[in-house]
Design a protein around this motif. Structure first.
Motif, short mmCIF file in Angstrom:
data_model
loop_
_atom_site.label_atom_id
_atom_site.label_comp_id
_atom_site.label_asym_id
_atom_site.label_seq_id
_atom_site.Cartn_x
_atom_site.Cartn_y
_atom_site.Cartn_z
N VAL A 43 4.33 -2.19 6.48
CA VAL A 43 4.54 -0.75 6.30
C VAL A 43 5.57 -0.53 5.20
CG1 VAL A 43 5.47 1.34 7.40
CG2 VAL A 43 3.85 -0.12 8.63
N HIS A 44 6.62 -1.33 5.20
CA HIS A 44 7.67 -1.21 4.18
C HIS A 44 7.10 -1.48 2.78
CE1 HIS A 44 11.53 -1.46 2.21
NE2 HIS A 44 11.23 -2.67 1.79
N THR A 45 6.32 -2.54 2.63
CA THR A 45 5.77 -2.85 1.31
C THR A 45 4.71 -1.83 0.89
OG1 THR A 45 4.20 -4.43 2.28
CG2 THR A 45 6.28 -5.32 1.43
N ARG A 46 3.96 -1.28 1.84
CA ARG A 46 2.98 -0.24 1.50
C ARG A 46 3.70 1.02 1.02
NH1 ARG A 46 -2.07 1.43 1.60
NH2 ARG A 46 -3.02 -0.07 2.96
N GLU A 47 4.81 1.36 1.66
CA GLU A 47 5.58 2.54 1.23
C GLU A 47 6.10 2.35 -0.19
OE1 GLU A 47 8.56 2.89 4.25
OE2 GLU A 47 7.20 3.93 5.64
N ARG A 48 6.56 1.14 -0.51
CA ARG A 48 7.01 0.87 -1.89
C ARG A 48 5.85 0.99 -2.88
NH1 ARG A 48 9.19 -4.54 -2.49
NH2 ARG A 48 9.56 -3.86 -4.62
N LEU A 49 4.67 0.51 -2.48
CA LEU A 49 3.48 0.60 -3.34
C LEU A 49 3.09 2.06 -3.55
CD1 LEU A 49 1.04 -0.58 -4.85
CD2 LEU A 49 -0.10 -0.82 -2.64
N GLU A 50 3.07 2.85 -2.48
CA GLU A 50 2.70 4.26 -2.61
C GLU A 50 3.71 5.04 -3.43
OE1 GLU A 50 2.16 5.46 1.45
OE2 GLU A 50 0.16 4.56 1.56
N ALA A 51 5.00 4.72 -3.27
CA ALA A 51 6.03 5.39 -4.08
C ALA A 51 5.83 5.07 -5.56
CB ALA A 51 7.42 4.95 -3.62
N CYS A 52 5.51 3.83 -5.86
CA CYS A 52 5.25 3.43 -7.24
C CYS A 52 4.02 4.15 -7.79
CB CYS A 52 5.06 1.92 -7.34
SG CYS A 52 4.70 1.34 -9.01
N GLU A 53 2.96 4.21 -6.99
CA GLU A 53 1.74 4.89 -7.43
C GLU A 53 1.99 6.37 -7.69
OE1 GLU A 53 -0.96 3.90 -4.27
OE2 GLU A 53 -1.68 2.11 -5.30
#
Length: 90
Positions: A43-53
């Protein structure tokens, strides 16, 4: 008359073949991936990915891409999957 004959023969109900209902096959890999994506680290790494996107998508011109964040997310998810997948394979 030829058309009428065709209509008569085509108008008769044909025997319908009974189709056996087959259960839809579910890929255990996809099921486990979904469960692992709900894990805390994923969940933490997905949030970082979505923030970057979102950051990259909001800019009209940027050289930044989210490759690192994507690989981090996929690595975290696949690490979780690797420990669970072979326990469910028959």
């Amino acid at each position: 008359m030829v058309i009428e004959d065709k209509m008569l023969t085509n108008g008769e109900p044909e025997e319908e073949e009974e189709e056996e209902e087959e259960e839809e096959m579910v890929d255990p890999l996809e099921t486990i991936r979904q469960k692992c994506e709900a894990a805390e680290h994923c969940v933490h790494t997905r949030e970082r990915l979505e923030a970057c996107e979102n950051r990259v998508g909001s800019r009209s011109s940027t050289e930044e891409d989210c490759t690192e964040e994507l690989f981090d997310f996929l690595h975290a998810r696949d690490h979780c999957v690797a420990h669970k997948l072979f326990h469910s394979v028959k």
